[in-house]
Scaffold this active site. Structure first.
Site, PDB file in Angstrom:
ATOM      1  CB  ILE A 101      11.493  11.459  -0.224  1.00 51.16           C
ATOM      2  CG1 ILE A 101      11.423  12.459  -1.390  1.00 51.16           C
ATOM      3  CG2 ILE A 101      12.065  10.117  -0.695  1.00 51.16           C
ATOM      4  CD1 ILE A 101      12.772  12.901  -1.930  1.00 51.16           C
ATOM      5  NE  ARG A 102      11.509   4.625   2.840  1.00 44.43           N
ATOM      6  CZ  ARG A 102      12.596   4.481   3.602  1.00 44.43           C
ATOM      7  NH1 ARG A 102      13.720   5.061   3.261  1.00 44.43           N
ATOM      8  NH2 ARG A 102      12.555   3.760   4.670  1.00 44.43           N
ATOM      9  NE  ARG A 151      12.994   5.580  10.827  1.00 45.45           N
ATOM     10  CZ  ARG A 151      13.262   4.321  10.474  1.00 45.45           C
ATOM     11  NH1 ARG A 151      12.966   3.320  11.279  1.00 45.45           N
ATOM     12  NH2 ARG A 151      13.812   4.063   9.314  1.00 45.45           N
ATOM     13  N   GLY A 201      17.730  11.314   4.554  1.00 43.42           N
ATOM     14  CA  GLY A 201      18.510  10.107   4.291  1.00 43.42           C
ATOM     15  C   GLY A 201      17.875   8.975   5.065  1.00 43.42           C
ATOM     16  CD  GLU A 202      16.725   4.579   6.892  1.00 45.96           C
ATOM     17  OE1 GLU A 202      16.016   4.698   5.872  1.00 45.96           O
ATOM     18  OE2 GLU A 202      16.246   4.434   8.033  1.00 45.96           O
ATOM     19  CB  SER A 203      16.651   8.703  10.960  1.00 39.46           C
ATOM     20  OG  SER A 203      15.658   7.700  11.060  1.00 39.46           O
ATOM     21  CB  CYS A 231      13.365  14.108   5.511  1.00 36.46           C
ATOM     22  SG  CYS A 231      12.329  12.714   5.057  1.00 36.46           S
ATOM     23  CG  HIS A 272      13.747  15.771   1.141  1.00 30.58           C
ATOM     24  ND1 HIS A 272      15.022  15.369   1.453  1.00 30.58           N
ATOM     25  CD2 HIS A 272      12.936  14.766   1.515  1.00 30.58           C
ATOM     26  CE1 HIS A 272      14.998  14.165   1.994  1.00 30.58           C
ATOM     27  NE2 HIS A 272      13.723  13.770   2.034  1.00 30.58           N
ATOM     28  CD  GLU A 322      17.002  18.414   1.161  1.00 26.47           C
ATOM     29  OE1 GLU A 322      16.140  19.098   1.742  1.00 26.47           O
ATOM     30  OE2 GLU A 322      17.052  17.170   1.249  1.00 26.47           O
TER      31      GLU A 322
HETATM   32  N1  GLN Z   1      12.365   7.171   6.271  1.00 27.14           N
HETATM   33  C1  GLN Z   1      13.634   7.785   6.517  1.00 27.14           C
HETATM   34  C2  GLN Z   1      14.087   7.526   7.940  1.00 27.14           C
HETATM   35  O1  GLN Z   1      13.392   7.010   8.720  1.00 27.14           O
HETATM   36  C3  GLN Z   1      13.578   9.278   6.259  1.00 27.14           C
HETATM   37  C4  GLN Z   1      13.351   9.521   4.791  1.00 27.14           C
HETATM   38  C5  GLN Z   1      14.068  10.698   4.237  1.00 27.14           C
HETATM   39  O2  GLN Z   1      14.889  11.356   4.895  1.00 27.14           O
HETATM   40  N2  GLN Z   1      13.813  10.973   2.987  1.00 27.14           N
HETATM   41  O3  GLN Z   1      15.168   7.848   8.266  1.00 27.14           O
END
Ligand code: GLN
Length: 198
Positions: free
Chosen positions: A145-146, A117, A56-58, A88, A181, A183
């Site tokens: 993913i990112r 990140r 997600g977004e940390s 992630c 990921h 999952e």
């Molecule tokens: N770039 C996201 C972060 O810094 C992590 C990306 C992800 O969990 N798919 O939180």
């Protein structure tokens, strides 16, 4: 609403459900012999034997961990030895050091790695790769993913998979992390590996 799913096994795996791809983890866990419990409040921690931290977004998860008052009790459980699996953004939350994080971003410092990140660059924000994981008979198709990059790991950290020289799946004591990921792949072997720890 808190979602609880029952199973034959008495073990319950919590899934941190503040933000991000937590539902996909719960779905994978439901196919295995464990119950899953979404974790949003400190009370939700009472019934869990292990915890998954999703992608997600940390930075957002960091803020929500503090505002929900989950950070301290989760920190205590992890440092007491509760098995935890971060994917992630979840891996970022567990890392000892975060590069390119927000100044106020918190981490559990539960695994001795340094992560950067969004380190795989803009044009390859997302990619897929077949990982050779020594403990598995055949490769694991992984989605990045990112993704954060593990730029440094203490020698006590066990490398379970590498991609182009970067560690992408690692373990130290009760902490398992993936920069991808698992999952989102139709392959539950990494979750099974985690569940064996409980
Ligand atoms: N770039 C996201 C972060 O810094 C992590 C990306 C992800 O969990 N798919 O939180």
């Amino acid at each position: 609403m808190v979602r609880v799913s029952q199973s034959k096994s008495a073990k319950v795996v919590g899934v941190l459900a503040l933000q991000g791809a937590y539902q996909s983890h719960a779905k994978v866990l439901d196919t295995l012999d464990v119950g899953s419990q979404e974790v949003r409040t400190p009370q939700d921690l009472a019934s869990i034997d292990a915890l998954v931290m999703p992608g997600g977004e940390s930075t957002t998860m960091s803020q929500l961990l503090e505002s929900s008052e989950l950070f301290e009790p989760i920190n205590k459980l992890i440092h007491e030895g509760m098995p935890v699996f971060g994917t992630c953004a979840g891996m970022i939350l567990l890392a000892k050091k975060i590069i390119d994080g927000r100044a106020d971003q918190v981490s559990f410092a539960a695994i001795d790695i340094e992560v950067q990140r969004n380190a795989y660059g803009r044009q390859v924000d997302s990619f897929e790769a077949d990982l050779e994981i020594e403990i598995f008979d055949d490769s694991f198709h992984a989605l990045f993913i990112r993704a954060p990059r593990i730029v440094k790991a203490d020698q006590t950290v066990e490398t379970l998979a590498e991609l182009n020289g970067d560690i992408v799946l690692a373990k130290q004591k009760n902490v398992l992390v993936a920069s991808f990921h698992p999952e989102l792949s139709p392959d539950s072997r990494i979750h099974e590996l985690f569940i064996k720890e409980i």
